[in-house]
Design a protein around this motif. Structure first.
Motif, PDB file in Angstrom:
ATOM      1  N   THR A  11      -1.338  -1.631   7.008  1.00  0.00           N
ATOM      2  CA  THR A  11      -1.247  -2.797   7.896  1.00  0.00           C
ATOM      3  C   THR A  11      -2.523  -3.631   7.829  1.00  0.00           C
ATOM      4  O   THR A  11      -2.466  -4.857   7.716  1.00  0.00           O
ATOM      5  N   LEU A  12      -3.668  -2.965   7.887  1.00  0.00           N
ATOM      6  CA  LEU A  12      -4.942  -3.687   7.819  1.00  0.00           C
ATOM      7  C   LEU A  12      -5.122  -4.395   6.477  1.00  0.00           C
ATOM      8  O   LEU A  12      -5.536  -5.551   6.423  1.00  0.00           O
ATOM      9  N   LEU A  13      -4.794  -3.711   5.397  1.00  0.00           N
ATOM     10  CA  LEU A  13      -4.984  -4.289   4.065  1.00  0.00           C
ATOM     11  C   LEU A  13      -3.976  -5.393   3.777  1.00  0.00           C
ATOM     12  O   LEU A  13      -4.298  -6.360   3.087  1.00  0.00           O
ATOM     13  N   ASP A  14      -2.755  -5.266   4.308  1.00  0.00           N
ATOM     14  CA  ASP A  14      -1.765  -6.333   4.136  1.00  0.00           C
ATOM     15  C   ASP A  14      -2.279  -7.648   4.706  1.00  0.00           C
ATOM     16  O   ASP A  14      -1.978  -8.727   4.186  1.00  0.00           O
ATOM     17  N   GLN A  15      -3.066  -7.578   5.757  1.00  0.00           N
ATOM     18  CA  GLN A  15      -3.599  -8.778   6.402  1.00  0.00           C
ATOM     19  C   GLN A  15      -4.597  -9.525   5.508  1.00  0.00           C
ATOM     20  O   GLN A  15      -4.832 -10.707   5.711  1.00  0.00           O
ATOM     21  N   THR A  16      -5.162  -8.846   4.527  1.00  0.00           N
ATOM     22  CA  THR A  16      -6.125  -9.508   3.641  1.00  0.00           C
ATOM     23  C   THR A  16      -5.432 -10.423   2.646  1.00  0.00           C
ATOM     24  O   THR A  16      -6.049 -11.361   2.142  1.00  0.00           O
ATOM     25  N   GLY A  17      -4.189 -10.118   2.299  1.00  0.00           N
ATOM     26  CA  GLY A  17      -3.464 -10.904   1.309  1.00  0.00           C
ATOM     27  C   GLY A  17      -3.872 -10.628  -0.124  1.00  0.00           C
ATOM     28  O   GLY A  17      -3.366 -11.276  -1.039  1.00  0.00           O
ATOM     29  N   ILE A  18      -4.771  -9.673  -0.340  1.00  0.00           N
ATOM     30  CA  ILE A  18      -5.230  -9.412  -1.711  1.00  0.00           C
ATOM     31  C   ILE A  18      -5.062  -7.946  -2.128  1.00  0.00           C
ATOM     32  O   ILE A  18      -5.621  -7.514  -3.133  1.00  0.00           O
ATOM     33  N   VAL A  19      -4.273  -7.193  -1.350  1.00  0.00           N
ATOM     34  CA  VAL A  19      -4.018  -5.795  -1.671  1.00  0.00           C
ATOM     35  C   VAL A  19      -2.529  -5.514  -1.502  1.00  0.00           C
ATOM     36  O   VAL A  19      -1.946  -5.864  -0.475  1.00  0.00           O
ATOM     37  N   ALA A  20      -1.924  -4.919  -2.522  1.00  0.00           N
ATOM     38  CA  ALA A  20      -0.544  -4.453  -2.444  1.00  0.00           C
ATOM     39  C   ALA A  20      -0.594  -2.936  -2.299  1.00  0.00           C
ATOM     40  O   ALA A  20      -1.073  -2.241  -3.196  1.00  0.00           O
ATOM     41  N   THR A  21      -0.149  -2.432  -1.160  1.00  0.00           N
ATOM     42  CA  THR A  21      -0.327  -1.019  -0.827  1.00  0.00           C
ATOM     43  C   THR A  21       0.994  -0.268  -0.826  1.00  0.00           C
ATOM     44  O   THR A  21       1.974  -0.731  -0.248  1.00  0.00           O
ATOM     45  N   THR A  22       0.973   0.907  -1.434  1.00  0.00           N
ATOM     46  CA  THR A  22       2.094   1.841  -1.392  1.00  0.00           C
ATOM     47  C   THR A  22       1.608   3.101  -0.688  1.00  0.00           C
ATOM     48  O   THR A  22       0.554   3.634  -1.043  1.00  0.00           O
ATOM     49  N   VAL A  23       2.350   3.562   0.314  1.00  0.00           N
ATOM     50  CA  VAL A  23       2.025   4.796   1.030  1.00  0.00           C
ATOM     51  C   VAL A  23       3.086   5.824   0.662  1.00  0.00           C
ATOM     52  O   VAL A  23       4.280   5.572   0.794  1.00  0.00           O
ATOM     53  N   ASP A  24       2.642   6.990   0.198  1.00  0.00           N
ATOM     54  CA  ASP A  24       3.574   8.039  -0.229  1.00  0.00           C
ATOM     55  C   ASP A  24       2.990   9.386   0.184  1.00  0.00           C
ATOM     56  O   ASP A  24       1.914   9.763  -0.284  1.00  0.00           O
ATOM     57  N   TYR A  25       3.690  10.089   1.059  1.00  0.00           N
ATOM     58  CA  TYR A  25       3.171  11.365   1.550  1.00  0.00           C
ATOM     59  C   TYR A  25       4.304  12.352   1.749  1.00  0.00           C
ATOM     60  O   TYR A  25       5.475  11.973   1.819  1.00  0.00           O
ATOM     61  N   LYS A  26       3.940  13.606   1.819  1.00  0.00           N
ATOM     62  CA  LYS A  26       4.900  14.679   2.045  1.00  0.00           C
ATOM     63  C   LYS A  26       4.332  15.594   3.115  1.00  0.00           C
ATOM     64  O   LYS A  26       3.295  16.235   2.930  1.00  0.00           O
ATOM     65  N   VAL A  27       5.009  15.648   4.253  1.00  0.00           N
ATOM     66  CA  VAL A  27       4.604  16.495   5.371  1.00  0.00           C
ATOM     67  C   VAL A  27       4.632  17.967   4.935  1.00  0.00           C
ATOM     68  O   VAL A  27       5.485  18.387   4.152  1.00  0.00           O
ATOM     69  N   SER A  28       3.687  18.732   5.441  1.00  0.00           N
ATOM     70  CA  SER A  28       3.582  20.184   5.202  1.00  0.00           C
ATOM     71  C   SER A  28       3.258  20.546   3.760  1.00  0.00           C
ATOM     72  O   SER A  28       3.451  21.677   3.343  1.00  0.00           O
ATOM     73  N   SER A  29       2.767  19.597   2.988  1.00  0.00           N
ATOM     74  CA  SER A  29       2.469  19.869   1.589  1.00  0.00           C
ATOM     75  C   SER A  29       0.967  19.989   1.377  1.00  0.00           C
ATOM     76  O   SER A  29       0.183  19.879   2.308  1.00  0.00           O
ATOM     77  N   GLY A  30       0.595  20.182   0.151  1.00  0.00           N
ATOM     78  CA  GLY A  30      -0.804  20.268  -0.240  1.00  0.00           C
ATOM     79  C   GLY A  30      -0.890  20.794  -1.655  1.00  0.00           C
ATOM     80  O   GLY A  30       0.100  20.810  -2.394  1.00  0.00           O
ATOM     81  N   LEU A  31      -2.055  21.259  -2.022  1.00  0.00           N
ATOM     82  CA  LEU A  31      -2.262  21.780  -3.367  1.00  0.00           C
ATOM     83  C   LEU A  31      -2.117  23.299  -3.431  1.00  0.00           C
ATOM     84  O   LEU A  31      -2.098  23.866  -4.518  1.00  0.00           O
ATOM     85  N   ALA A  32      -1.990  23.948  -2.273  1.00  0.00           N
ATOM     86  CA  ALA A  32      -1.894  25.408  -2.231  1.00  0.00           C
ATOM     87  C   ALA A  32      -0.517  25.934  -2.619  1.00  0.00           C
ATOM     88  O   ALA A  32      -0.402  27.052  -3.095  1.00  0.00           O
ATOM     89  N   ARG A  33       0.522  25.132  -2.415  1.00  0.00           N
ATOM     90  CA  ARG A  33       1.895  25.635  -2.574  1.00  0.00           C
ATOM     91  C   ARG A  33       2.748  24.741  -3.479  1.00  0.00           C
ATOM     92  O   ARG A  33       3.667  24.074  -3.007  1.00  0.00           O
ATOM     93  N   PRO A  34       2.470  24.711  -4.792  1.00  0.00           N
ATOM     94  CA  PRO A  34       3.325  23.924  -5.675  1.00  0.00           C
ATOM     95  C   PRO A  34       4.762  24.443  -5.702  1.00  0.00           C
ATOM     96  O   PRO A  34       5.670  23.718  -6.091  1.00  0.00           O
ATOM     97  N   ASP A  35       4.976  25.681  -5.249  1.00  0.00           N
ATOM     98  CA  ASP A  35       6.341  26.190  -5.149  1.00  0.00           C
ATOM     99  C   ASP A  35       7.107  25.492  -4.028  1.00  0.00           C
ATOM    100  O   ASP A  35       8.327  25.420  -4.053  1.00  0.00           O
TER     101      ASP A  35
END
Length: 192
Positions: free
Chosen positions: A54-78
């Motif tokens: 939201t903050l970066l969209d206001q600048t007009g010079i950044v195209a932002t993609t947000v991508d996340y996965k709840v309960s994930s991390g690097l410990a459990r690739p399974d």
């Protein structure tokens, strides 16, 4: 932006042996040529990512993609295979800058893709943490190397303390591993 807590099904994965990221030319972003920003990681990315977008969209010079996965991390690739997923999403977005955070769920034993144990204890609960630190350091380093490849800037956001002192102690071990990894890499910035 992924609003439901991250991707639930993965697109087909490219072969990791032939996937090369295009080199990004560094330039000053403009409204006509905005900086491409990818925010990704665990639920912490889902906490600060939408607000940062939201903050970066206001600048007009950044195209932002947000991508996340709840309960994930690097410990459990399974559970969720971030290295494989990164090789799908990063070429799709082709970011100039990646903001990543992992760790809130990583203070545990480290599994492999096949559900076997790489290290069967969390930091602080197996005597010597050298095996955990080495394996987690490899996972963090591999993620950093990939996300910063192609002249990208990687901003790695540290994890917040927990209200449980035992969890905070494990997170401090993770924090040391991440800081050490970032210190070895020119295009990686660590934010506490």
């Amino acid at each position: 932006m992924v609003a439901d807590g991250g991707p639930t099904t993965l697109p087909p994965l490219p072969s990791t042996s032939t996937t090369e990221l295009p080199v990004k030319e560094r330039s000053v972003p403009t409204a006509e040529d905005p900086a491409e920003l990818l925010i990704l990681g665990d639920s912490d990315a889902g906490t600060f990512g939408p607000y940062l977008k939201t903050l970066l969209d206001q600048t007009g010079i950044v195209a932002t993609t947000v991508d996340y996965k709840v309960s994930s991390g690097l410990a459990r690739p399974d559970f969720f295979d971030w290295p494989a997923y990164m090789r799908t999403i990063v070429p799709q977005v082709n970011p100039d800058i990646v903001v990543a955070t992992f760790g809130g769920n990583d203070g545990q034993g480290l599994r492999n893709l096949d559900e076997s144990w790489a290290v069967n204890h969390p930091p602080g609960e197996g005597g010597d943490d050298a095996d955990w630190i080495a394996e987690y350091g490899k996972r963090v380093g591999d993620a950093m190397d990939y996300l910063a490849d192609g002249n990208r800037t990687l901003i790695w956001v540290g994890i917040p303390n927990d209200d449980n002192p035992e969890v905070t102690a494990r997170m401090q071990v993770q924090d040391q591993v991440v800081r050490a990894g970032a210190a070895k890499r020119e295009n990686v910035v660590f934010i506490d």
